[in-house]
Scaffold this active site. Structure first.
Site, PDB file in Angstrom:
ATOM      1  NE  ARG A 164     -15.982   2.890  12.243  1.00  0.00           N
ATOM      2  CZ  ARG A 164     -16.709   3.172  13.258  1.00  0.00           C
ATOM      3  NH1 ARG A 164     -17.051   2.206  14.018  1.00  0.00           N
ATOM      4  NH2 ARG A 164     -17.463   4.187  13.178  1.00  0.00           N
ATOM      5  CB  ILE A 194     -13.294  25.053  29.106  1.00  0.00           C
ATOM      6  CG1 ILE A 194     -14.462  25.045  28.676  1.00  0.00           C
ATOM      7  CG2 ILE A 194     -12.904  25.899  30.003  1.00  0.00           C
ATOM      8  CD1 ILE A 194     -15.552  24.787  29.894  1.00  0.00           C
ATOM      9  CE  LYS A 253     -16.192  14.970  29.114  1.00  0.00           C
ATOM     10  NZ  LYS A 253     -17.305  15.543  28.954  1.00  0.00           N
TER      11      LYS A 253
HETATM   12  P1  NDP Z   1     -17.092  10.056  15.859  1.00  0.00           P
HETATM   13  O1  NDP Z   1     -17.786   8.814  16.139  1.00  0.00           O
HETATM   14  O2  NDP Z   1     -17.709  11.130  15.298  1.00  0.00           O
HETATM   15  O3  NDP Z   1     -15.801   9.828  15.003  1.00  0.00           O
HETATM   16  C1  NDP Z   1     -14.799   8.714  15.216  1.00  0.00           C
HETATM   17  C2  NDP Z   1     -14.131   8.804  13.998  1.00  0.00           C
HETATM   18  O4  NDP Z   1     -13.137   7.660  14.042  1.00  0.00           O
HETATM   19  C3  NDP Z   1     -14.822   8.360  12.567  1.00  0.00           C
HETATM   20  O5  NDP Z   1     -14.363   9.149  11.628  1.00  0.00           O
HETATM   21  C4  NDP Z   1     -14.306   6.739  12.498  1.00  0.00           C
HETATM   22  O6  NDP Z   1     -14.568   6.579  11.055  1.00  0.00           O
HETATM   23  C5  NDP Z   1     -13.209   6.522  12.959  1.00  0.00           C
HETATM   24  N1  NDP Z   1     -12.936   5.245  13.502  1.00  0.00           N
HETATM   25  C6  NDP Z   1     -13.712   4.592  14.334  1.00  0.00           C
HETATM   26  N2  NDP Z   1     -13.266   3.396  14.510  1.00  0.00           N
HETATM   27  C7  NDP Z   1     -11.931   3.371  13.657  1.00  0.00           C
HETATM   28  C8  NDP Z   1     -11.162   2.416  13.463  1.00  0.00           C
HETATM   29  N3  NDP Z   1     -11.219   1.129  13.917  1.00  0.00           N
HETATM   30  N4  NDP Z   1     -10.166   2.572  12.471  1.00  0.00           N
HETATM   31  C9  NDP Z   1      -9.971   3.794  12.001  1.00  0.00           C
HETATM   32  N5  NDP Z   1     -10.720   4.694  12.157  1.00  0.00           N
HETATM   33  C10 NDP Z   1     -11.942   4.635  13.020  1.00  0.00           C
HETATM   34  O7  NDP Z   1     -16.400  10.692  17.306  1.00  0.00           O
HETATM   35  P2  NDP Z   1     -16.095  12.100  17.858  1.00  0.00           P
HETATM   36  O8  NDP Z   1     -15.548  12.745  16.888  1.00  0.00           O
HETATM   37  O9  NDP Z   1     -17.346  12.643  18.301  1.00  0.00           O
HETATM   38  O10 NDP Z   1     -15.016  11.787  18.869  1.00  0.00           O
HETATM   39  C11 NDP Z   1     -13.751  11.661  18.828  1.00  0.00           C
HETATM   40  C12 NDP Z   1     -12.781  11.719  20.069  1.00  0.00           C
HETATM   41  O11 NDP Z   1     -13.325  12.910  20.711  1.00  0.00           O
HETATM   42  C13 NDP Z   1     -13.773  10.699  21.189  1.00  0.00           C
HETATM   43  O12 NDP Z   1     -12.706  10.508  22.032  1.00  0.00           O
HETATM   44  C14 NDP Z   1     -14.631  11.542  22.143  1.00  0.00           C
HETATM   45  O13 NDP Z   1     -14.619  11.156  23.381  1.00  0.00           O
HETATM   46  C15 NDP Z   1     -13.740  12.992  21.981  1.00  0.00           C
HETATM   47  N6  NDP Z   1     -14.472  14.091  22.183  1.00  0.00           N
HETATM   48  C16 NDP Z   1     -15.752  14.341  21.482  1.00  0.00           C
HETATM   49  C17 NDP Z   1     -16.406  15.256  21.610  1.00  0.00           C
HETATM   50  C18 NDP Z   1     -17.804  15.785  20.921  1.00  0.00           C
HETATM   51  O14 NDP Z   1     -18.332  16.639  21.303  1.00  0.00           O
HETATM   52  N7  NDP Z   1     -17.953  14.862  19.969  1.00  0.00           N
HETATM   53  C19 NDP Z   1     -16.110  16.351  22.912  1.00  0.00           C
HETATM   54  C20 NDP Z   1     -14.780  16.060  23.437  1.00  0.00           C
HETATM   55  C21 NDP Z   1     -14.109  15.061  23.231  1.00  0.00           C
HETATM   56  P3  NDP Z   1     -15.636   6.564   9.925  1.00  0.00           P
HETATM   57  O15 NDP Z   1     -15.934   8.207  10.010  1.00  0.00           O
HETATM   58  O16 NDP Z   1     -15.334   6.079   8.997  1.00  0.00           O
HETATM   59  O17 NDP Z   1     -16.697   5.719  10.742  1.00  0.00           O
HETATM   60  N1  HSE Z   2     -21.203  13.468  26.124  1.00  0.00           N
HETATM   61  C1  HSE Z   2     -20.372  14.614  26.429  1.00  0.00           C
HETATM   62  C2  HSE Z   2     -21.169  15.626  26.800  1.00  0.00           C
HETATM   63  C3  HSE Z   2     -19.468  15.219  25.328  1.00  0.00           C
HETATM   64  O1  HSE Z   2     -22.599  15.716  26.802  1.00  0.00           O
HETATM   65  O2  HSE Z   2     -20.678  16.720  27.305  1.00  0.00           O
HETATM   66  C4  HSE Z   2     -18.301  16.062  25.433  1.00  0.00           C
HETATM   67  O3  HSE Z   2     -17.153  15.026  26.322  1.00  0.00           O
END
Ligand code: NDP
Ligand code: HSE
Length: 430
Positions: free
Chosen positions: A42, A134, A203
């Site tokens: 974004r 995992i 999940k």
């Molecule tokens: P974040 O919020 O940290 O990152 C999201 C990213 O997506 C950012 O870089 C953001 O851009 C970008 N983004 C959001 N909206 C848009 C858009 N409309 N167009 C382009 N880019 C966009 O999320 P996470 O990394 O924590 O999570 C990502 C995925 O992984 C999710 O589906 C989450 O459920 C999954 N997940 C996360 C875990 C975790 O521990 N964090 C564990 C397991 C799964 P910008 O940086 O510019 O804002």
């Molecule tokens: N919010 C989640 C957790 C992140 O606490 O396990 C991983 O899906």
């Protein structure tokens, strides 16, 4: 192999780091180098932790990046339903492999993604969507395909496991333990999805779909959060040699008409300290799988965090890249069983009920009569206190949840029951 990365936040930035740090090994394992050709975000100007990334790679035009002719694999780590769904469908229909960590989307509308993968003849991998690092979905999707899975019991949310483990260790209440989790960075600013069980339910739906060869969505999952668990509940669990965990449970078995069906639920439950899941502390995840031939299997590790989750994403990227080079595909969605979903009322479980009662003749007989009326068999009864301060703690044998709920509803109406201090399901014991 050319990669497009959608999202560069907690997970995406670590994906870039691993791609850079392990470039030589990844090339050797795949048989071709991986080249990151673009990153859709974004806010392109934002600093991404300490990961050095070529600024020329950033774009806000995710769709344009996906449609590039030279992109082989699209990695989606943005999250949410839209625009992620539209992007993934676009990539898959165009024959590009997709690796995603998006549990919310897979649980709400995984069918659309799988259909698009079939249409485009492309791979859809999502190991990171459940239990982070995992290796769990590949064993369910491939290694256990010669067996029949009967039950999956998991701790799949790290935030709530941290909170419950802290309550168990210190005797703290929910609010205090949540504050600690927030201070340490485990809980998000808005912890609703975690503490109300939405994250675990997503999940659970993904796990049940894979385990039982049936499309299960988040809407099919019975969900009860853990905000109602009190320090008193934790103390009661302790007194019984149990601990309380937010469990996801997916089971197959006959419904009340004898039809093979699937039950999927997320709720807090007492489990005996001898159960393998009881020792899973801190923010760790673990999943206990029971299969007819394999018996009991346990998967344990870090279920969240940028680097552990990126490990799972990279594993999928390697698999997708290898498939493309070899001209083969990942196993496609397996949903041939089409099992119906059993409602929560038919799930067989046990209850632990703590009642504040008047301590006088006939009280226990009256209370026991209510259990008998609803065909619930009592396993143990313990009374503490006397006269005005008597507490009865009753643990039942297994019974349909609807019978147990009706028992509790009737107990609430009795004059001799001053209050019902706690009602918790009990899992994992005889
Ligand atoms: P974040 O919020 O940290 O990152 C999201 C990213 O997506 C950012 O870089 C953001 O851009 C970008 N983004 C959001 N909206 C848009 C858009 N409309 N167009 C382009 N880019 C966009 O999320 P996470 O990394 O924590 O999570 C990502 C995925 O992984 C999710 O589906 C989450 O459920 C999954 N997940 C996360 C875990 C975790 O521990 N964090 C564990 C397991 C799964 P910008 O940086 O510019 O804002
Ligand atoms: N919010 C989640 C957790 C992140 O606490 O396990 C991983 O899906």
């Amino acid at each position: 192999m050319r990669l497009a990365l959608l999202g560069c936040g907690t997970v995406g930035a670590e994906v870039v780091r691993l791609l850079t740090d392990q470039a030589a090994d990844l090339t050797a394992r795949i048989g071709a180098p991986l080249e990151l050709v673009g990153i859709a975000v974004r806010r392109p100007g934002r600093r991404r932790g300490d990961v050095p990334i070529d600024p020329a790679l950033f774009t806000t035009d995710a769709l344009g990046l996906i449609k590039r002719d030279d992109v082989d694999v699209v990695i989606e780590v943005v999250g949410g339903i839209e625009p992620a769904r539209g992007w993934i469908v676009e990539a898959l229909r165009a024959g590009k492999s997709v690796v995603t960590a998006n549990k919310a989307l897979l649980a709400e509308d995984g069918g659309t993604l799988h259909d698009a993968a079939a249409e485009g003849g492309a791979d859809l991998y999502y190991e990171a969507s459940v239990a982070g690092a995992i290796p769990l979905l590949r064993p369910l999707r491939e290694s256990l395909h010669g067996d029949r899975i009967t039950r999956v019991t998991g701790i799949v949310n790290g935030t709530t496991n941290f909170i419950l483990s802290s309550m168990d260790a210190t005797g703290a209440g929910f609010t205090e333990a949540l504050e600690e989790a927030t201070e340490l960075g485990y809980a998000e600013a808005d912890p609703t999805a975690d503490v109300e069980g939405f994250d675990a339910a997503a999940k659970a739906a993904i796990l049940a779909s894979l385990a039982f060869h049936t499309r299960v969505t988040a809407a099919d999952v019975f969900r009860e959060g853990m905000t109602g668990v009190t320090a008193g509940d934790v103390a009661s669990a302790n007194a019984m040699g149990c601990t309380i965990k937010l469990l996801c449970l997916a089971e197959r078995g006959p419904d009340s008409h004898g039809t093979e069906s699937v039950s999927v639920r997320v709720h807090p439950a007492m489990i005996p300290r001898s159960h393998p899941l009881a020792s899973v502390g801190d923010a760790f995840n673990a999943v206990f799988v029971e299969a007819e031939a394999a018996g009991q299997l346990m998967f344990y590790g870090r279920g969240a965090g940028g680097t552990p989750t990126a490990s799972a994403v990279l594993g999928d990227v390697v698999a997708a890249a290898r498939n493309r080079l070899a001209g083969t595909r990942a196993p496609s969605e397996s949903v041939y069983a089409h099992l119906p979903i059993r409602p929560i009322g038919e799930a067989v479980t046990r209850y632990h009920i703590s009642l504040d009662v008047a301590d006088r003749q006939g009280v226990l007989a009256t209370v026991a009569g209510v259990f008998a009326k609803h065909e619930v068999s009592i396993a143990t009864v313990r009374q503490s206190g006397r006269e005005a301060d008597a507490t009865l703690v009753i643990v039942t044998h297994g019974a349909p949840d609807s019978h147990l709920a009706a028992t509790v509803a009737e107990l609430e109406q009795l004059d001799i029951v001053r209050s019902i201090a706690s009602v918790l399901r009990v899992e994992g014991g005889a």
